[in-house]
Design a protein around this motif. Structure first.
Motif, PDB file in Angstrom:
ATOM      1  N   ALA A 293       2.154   1.801  -3.385  1.00  0.00           N
ATOM      2  CA  ALA A 293       0.983   2.342  -4.233  1.00  0.00           C
ATOM      3  C   ALA A 293       0.914   4.020  -4.180  1.00  0.00           C
ATOM      4  O   ALA A 293       0.516   4.606  -5.052  1.00  0.00           O
ATOM      5  CB  ALA A 293      -0.217   1.567  -4.298  1.00  0.00           C
ATOM      6  N   PHE A 294       0.512   4.205  -2.717  1.00  0.00           N
ATOM      7  CA  PHE A 294       0.379   5.552  -2.466  1.00  0.00           C
ATOM      8  C   PHE A 294       1.404   6.611  -2.944  1.00  0.00           C
ATOM      9  O   PHE A 294       1.047   7.556  -3.366  1.00  0.00           O
ATOM     10  CB  PHE A 294       0.069   5.657  -0.981  1.00  0.00           C
TER      11      PHE A 294
ATOM     12  N   SER B  43      -2.049   1.729  -9.492  1.00  0.00           N
ATOM     13  CA  SER B  43      -1.851   1.962  -8.018  1.00  0.00           C
ATOM     14  C   SER B  43      -3.150   1.992  -7.326  1.00  0.00           C
ATOM     15  O   SER B  43      -3.001   1.419  -6.163  1.00  0.00           O
ATOM     16  CB  SER B  43      -1.154   3.425  -7.837  1.00  0.00           C
TER      17      SER B  43
ATOM     18  N   MET C 217      -4.235  -0.761  -4.249  1.00  0.00           N
ATOM     19  CA  MET C 217      -4.661  -0.291  -3.015  1.00  0.00           C
ATOM     20  C   MET C 217      -6.120  -1.078  -2.656  1.00  0.00           C
ATOM     21  O   MET C 217      -6.232  -1.764  -1.559  1.00  0.00           O
ATOM     22  CB  MET C 217      -4.828   1.091  -2.841  1.00  0.00           C
TER      23      MET C 217
ATOM     24  N   ASN D 285      -1.963   1.012   7.880  1.00  0.00           N
ATOM     25  CA  ASN D 285      -1.340   0.000   7.242  1.00  0.00           C
ATOM     26  C   ASN D 285      -1.019  -1.450   8.047  1.00  0.00           C
ATOM     27  O   ASN D 285      -0.070  -1.326   8.774  1.00  0.00           O
ATOM     28  CB  ASN D 285       0.165   0.316   6.614  1.00  0.00           C
TER      29      ASN D 285
ATOM     30  N   GLN E  78      -9.208   4.521  -0.457  1.00  0.00           N
ATOM     31  CA  GLN E  78      -8.265   5.396  -1.195  1.00  0.00           C
ATOM     32  C   GLN E  78      -7.973   5.062  -2.319  1.00  0.00           C
ATOM     33  O   GLN E  78      -7.730   5.477  -3.249  1.00  0.00           O
ATOM     34  CB  GLN E  78      -6.898   5.310  -0.083  1.00  0.00           C
ATOM     35  N   GLY E  79      -8.091   3.448  -2.756  1.00  0.00           N
ATOM     36  CA  GLY E  79      -7.978   2.967  -3.833  1.00  0.00           C
ATOM     37  C   GLY E  79      -8.920   3.428  -4.946  1.00  0.00           C
ATOM     38  O   GLY E  79      -8.770   3.729  -6.169  1.00  0.00           O
TER      39      GLY E  79
ATOM     40  N   ALA F   3       0.958  -1.119   0.049  1.00  0.00           N
ATOM     41  CA  ALA F   3      -0.093   0.060  -0.083  1.00  0.00           C
ATOM     42  C   ALA F   3       0.909   1.308  -0.055  1.00  0.00           C
ATOM     43  O   ALA F   3       0.620   2.147  -0.611  1.00  0.00           O
ATOM     44  CB  ALA F   3      -0.899  -0.058   1.316  1.00  0.00           C
TER      45      ALA F   3
ATOM     46  N   LEU G 123      -7.870   1.446   2.874  1.00  0.00           N
ATOM     47  CA  LEU G 123      -6.945   1.287   1.894  1.00  0.00           C
ATOM     48  C   LEU G 123      -7.978   1.024   0.460  1.00  0.00           C
ATOM     49  O   LEU G 123      -7.590   1.733  -0.554  1.00  0.00           O
ATOM     50  CB  LEU G 123      -6.316   0.061   1.744  1.00  0.00           C
TER      51      LEU G 123
ATOM     52  N   VAL H  27      -2.628   6.112   5.550  1.00  0.00           N
ATOM     53  CA  VAL H  27      -1.973   4.888   4.709  1.00  0.00           C
ATOM     54  C   VAL H  27      -1.244   4.190   5.692  1.00  0.00           C
ATOM     55  O   VAL H  27      -1.101   2.880   5.922  1.00  0.00           O
ATOM     56  CB  VAL H  27      -1.651   5.262   3.465  1.00  0.00           C
TER      57      VAL H  27
END
Length: 212
Positions: free
Chosen positions: A25-26, A194, A198, A127, A84-85, A22, A81, A123
């Motif tokens: 990706a962020f 990305s 997530m 996480n 956010q994804g 994660a 996540l 994140v």
């Protein structure tokens, strides 16, 4: 505190940091926005610093002894996540346009850096990989019979992790921007990947715990 313990923890932590997840990706998504990588990585580091403080305060031991608490935190992290994804997938990042003399810079509109910084805290703070490192792994490298208090030892180990994490992800973000700065179409595809990553990581975490 023994230097060998710090180096041993650093080696294990580094291996966990370089495994894509994660945070990767962020950071890549933020790197596509140029200078946004700085508040993004800053948010990640602050999030992990907050977890370090919590573990050093003794809450980490309570969480480690009660699997339900860790399960709850993992579920919350997975859902965050996914959120956010979805946000990243809906609005994939792309390199900023070349600014004019009166136009904005690649930092984006007012408040963007602060928003990205707060997302970074969420994140990393939620996480599951980070929670695993700090709650389950970090205390194992402390010496309960050492001259340093456990909280101080955890603080030193946490600083080692924060420094490595910040340097590594800053490099990933800057490399992303350097490679894709003039390739907007490729950057959007990477941004979507990305976001999908997530969502996939978050979904796996949620399903893994619900199906147990």
């Amino acid at each position: 505190m023994a230097v060998g313990s710090v180096l041993a923890f650093w080696a294990v932590a580094f291996l966990l940091i370089v495994v894509p997840g994660a945070d990767w990706a962020f950071t890549i998504s933020a790197g596509l926005r140029g200078r946004a990588v700085y508040p993004a990585v800053g948010g990640l580091v602050v999030g992990y610093a907050m977890v370090t403080v919590v573990v050093a305060a003794g809450v980490g031991a309570l969480v480690a002894e009660n699997p339900r608490i860790l399960t709850g935190l993992t579920l919350v992290g997975g859902l965050y996540l996914i959120h956010q994804g979805v946000t990243t997938l809906a609005r994939p990042a792309a390199p900023p346009a070349v600014p004019t003399e009166a136009g904005p810079t690649d930092a984006g509109p007012a408040g963007t850096d602060w928003h990205i910084f707060r997302r970074g805290i969420g994140v990393s703070g939620l996480n599951p990989k980070g929670l695993l490192v700090f709650v389950a792994l970090l205390p194992q490298f402390t010496d309960p019979h050492g001259t340093w208090p456990i909280a101080a030892q955890i603080g030193v180990l946490g600083l080692a992790y924060l420094a490595t994490c910040g340097a590594f992800y800053l490099g990933i973000g800057r490399l992303t921007h350097a490679v894709l700065a003039e390739r907007p179409d490729a950057a959007r595809h990477i941004g979507r990947l990305s976001g999908a990553a997530m969502i996939g990581i978050g979904g796996w975490l949620v399903l893994d715990h619900l199906l147990r």
